[in-house]
Design a protein around this motif. Structure first.
Motif, PDB file in Angstrom:
ATOM      1  N   ILE A 196      28.234  -2.640  32.506  1.00  0.00           N
ATOM      2  CA  ILE A 196      28.122  -3.908  31.780  1.00  0.00           C
ATOM      3  C   ILE A 196      28.241  -5.109  32.710  1.00  0.00           C
ATOM      4  N   LEU A 243      24.835  -9.321  25.056  1.00  0.00           N
ATOM      5  CA  LEU A 243      25.312  -9.682  26.389  1.00  0.00           C
ATOM      6  C   LEU A 243      24.668 -10.956  26.917  1.00  0.00           C
ATOM      7  N   THR A 278      34.369  -1.144  25.801  1.00  0.00           N
ATOM      8  CA  THR A 278      34.711  -2.383  25.093  1.00  0.00           C
ATOM      9  C   THR A 278      35.793  -3.136  25.862  1.00  0.00           C
ATOM     10  N   TYR A 329      33.960  -5.060  28.373  1.00  0.00           N
ATOM     11  CA  TYR A 329      33.218  -6.153  27.737  1.00  0.00           C
ATOM     12  C   TYR A 329      34.147  -7.312  27.377  1.00  0.00           C
TER      13      TYR A 329
END
Lengths: 287, 331
Positions: free
Chosen positions: A122, A213, B280, B283
């Motif tokens: 990510i 995102l 998560t 994130y």
């Protein structure tokens, strides 16, 4: 082999029927609820299979402009353009790598295949998109997932298994690589390309990760982001900039948005499912 | 597994633009070969650039794990801080909670989801009628194409607090339960959703493996007096063992990854205590709170452990006499 017993057949049939109903039931319920009135919904306990007096108020509410209409437009455009871009890049690369004698093709193939085993993650993905200046652009919904290594492998092995004689004779007649691709390879590969197009289109249509995102600007949000706000987080359409007065029950409108998000998939699916059941993909998966 | 790459016809010398006809293609100098293959290479280029830019270049971003990264200072000028980010993460109880939650969910899925497509494939494979089998296949493949936002919404509608199931329970005199917000059953809920979405789709690969089992083996076993179940045990299962091993290896490699979208969508309803997973955590800490360094550190740990697990499991599979992952991929 001996014939299966009656009891065995009955059990099998019951299991398969049950499994099929488990898949179909939610779809029927969502469509039913989207067409229902407040009383129907209250009576059925929130999930209506068969509305007593179906009405389209909920659809009118979401299509009269505002948030859902805009998000729908974004989703349609991103899906269309994204699918074409992905197909072009995938076909080019699969064809370019489909002949072993091409310089460097093995090394390039390994570069592509290796990405199946790791994922940039990510943070690294976000920093890349940021450095490229793609934050808050529609390109951020397409470029980070332009080519799927899996689709590439499927297509490449299909190209490699095409009869070589056709291409050789075209080459004898003076056709170049590009001409062979357009005139011979692509027409022979319609089915597999259709399947891959479906994979890409569905991925773009459902795109949530990239939007979450990379897009802060709610005006650029595709449908899944709106769905999340409206259905899962209980935000009202007004707060998302939609129509002020809703003529239909909130649950019906929520389900109508779900229907709008699902219907395109339900429409293309029947044309393509026969390829899955016939096993277009299996040869490539085994490779 | 058989590979799709059949021995191709001997490489025919391709047209060489500069007229050195007769020279073996291998011996051409690199520049000539590139010139000869220029169309093919140009077609490959956009895809190659994509993989380099979006899959390899981002790996550089992991230097952030060793820096006190401030977006306005930039990659290069942010100061190096050694392993401080890792120390920070290891001292964070929320990190350990997310590790435990991730493992709970992936192990639940391994036990409850993994066998489902195998069982369903065996069942479908035993259906004699082509029509029935095709119909069931078409139905059960469909949910694979439905996005997570939609699936979670549908579950919310049926199982959620105001949904159809609690209402049904109440109408027959049972207490209302809301599994969508219950932290204790969250791993089961997540697995149930994955089952609905992918149990059908997962059969494809097993059905292909089942088709490739030599039918004569069944006939021979039947002649030797093996019944239905013995044939299943001694012919069918050994036939699909390689693919089961392969998928187990891949699953083991992703044991620290659970569906990010799926979990994120439900984290707020269930609570971070049981629904925070590694992805998560990354994130919320990184993208939402700007803790880039620690978040990147977690991402790096996750990537390294994942790679080590795949390689380790692959090694074990080799030792047990199976092919593992890489043999096919190198072709």
């Amino acid at each position: 082999m001996e014939r299966p017993s009656k009891a065995g057949l009955a059990v099998k049939g019951a299991i398969l029927l049950g499994v099929s109903l488990l898949v179909i039931y939610p779809f029927v319920g969502v469509i039913g609820t989207s067409l229902s009135t407040e009383t129907d919904i209250a009576k059925a306990g929130g999930f209506v299979l068969l509305p007593s007096a179906p009405r389209l108020d909920a659809y009118r509410a979401i299509f009269e402009g505002g948030t859902v209409t805009r998000a729908l437009l974004v989703s349609v455009l991103v899906t269309g353009i994204g699918t074409l871009a992905s197909l072009a890049a995938t076909i080019g690369m699969a064809y370019g790598l489909s002949r072993r004698e091409v310089t460097g093709s093995r090394a390039i193939l390994v570069v592509a295949l290796f990405t199946m085993l790791f994922n940039p993650g990510i943070i690294a993905g976000f920093l890349t998109v940021q450095q490229l200046g793609l934050l808050n652009t529609f390109a951020a919904l397409v470029l980070p997932s332009l080519v799927s290594a899996f689709n590439l492998v499927v297509l490449r092995s299909f190209f490699m298994n095409l009869p070589n004689e056709l291409m050789e004779s075209a080459r004898m007649d003076g056709a170049g690589d590009l001409r062979i691709l357009v005139r011979i390879v692509l027409p022979l590969s319609k089915a597999v390309i259709a399947v891959i197009a479906l994979f890409y289109a569905v991925a773009y249509w459902n795109a949530f990760f990239n939007a979450l995102l990379y897009l802060d600007d709610t005006e650029k949000w595709p449908l899944p982001m709106i769905l999340r706000m409206f259905v899962l987080q209980g935000r009202t359409l007004e707060s998302l900039g939609g129509a002020a007065e809703a003529p239909a029950p909130v649950q019906a409108i929520q389900m109508a948005v779900l229907v709008v998000a699902v219907v395109p998939i339900l429409i293309v699916y029947p044309f393509l499912q026969r390829y899955f059941t016939k096993g277009v993909l299996t040869g490539a998966i085994k490779g | 597994m058989t590979t799709s790459s059949q021995p191709r016809a001997a490489v025919t010398p391709r047209r060489v633009p500069t007229g050195t006809a007769g020279a073996a293609p291998r011996k051409l100098p690199l520049r000539r070969r590139i010139r000869r293959d220029r169309v093919m290479l140009l077609l490959t280029l956009p895809g190659l650039v994509y993989f380099l830019v979006f899959h390899y270049a981002p790996l550089i971003g992991y230097v952030v794990a060793f820096k006190d990264y401030q977006p306005y200072v930039g990659f290069i000028d942010s100061p190096w801080i050694g392993l401080a980010n890792f120390e920070l993460v290891f001292g964070d109880s929320r990190f350990w909670t997310s590790v435990v939650n991730t493992l709970k969910i992936t192990l639940t899925q391994l036990v409850l989801f993994f066998p489902a497509p195998i069982a369903l494939a065996l069942l479908l494979n035993s259906v004699v009628s082509d029509k029935v089998r095709r119909f069931v296949q078409s139905v059960v493949y469909l949910p694979h194409f439905i996005g997570w936002v939609i699936i979670v919404s549908i579950f919310q509608q049926i199982l959620g607090g105001a949904g159809a199931l609690p209402n049904l329970l109440e109408s027959v005199g049972l207490p209302r339960v809301d599994v969508m917000t219950n932290p204790d059953t969250f791993p089961l809920l997540v697995t149930l959703q994955v089952l609905w979405k992918d149990a059908g789709w997962g059969t494809i690969i097993f059905l292909a493996a089942l088709l490739s089992i030599n039918q004569e083996l069944y006939e021979a076993a039947a002649m030797d007096g093996a019944g239905r179940w013995r044939r299943l045990w001694h012919v069918t299962l050994p036939g699909i063992t390689p693919i089961i091993v392969l998928l187990l290896i891949l699953n083991l490699g992703s044991i620290l990854s659970v569906g990010f979208e799926q979990i994120l969508l439900q984290r707020d309803a269930v609570g971070a205590e049981s629904a925070e997973v590694l992805d998560t955590y990354v994130y919320y800490n990184g993208i939402q709170d700007g803790q880039w360094g620690p978040a990147a550190a977690v991402g790096l740990i996750k990537a390294i452990v994942g790679a080590a697990l795949v390689l380790g499991a692959n090694k074990v599979a080799h030792l047990l006499g199976h092919e593992g992952v890489y043999r096919g991929a190198a072709k």
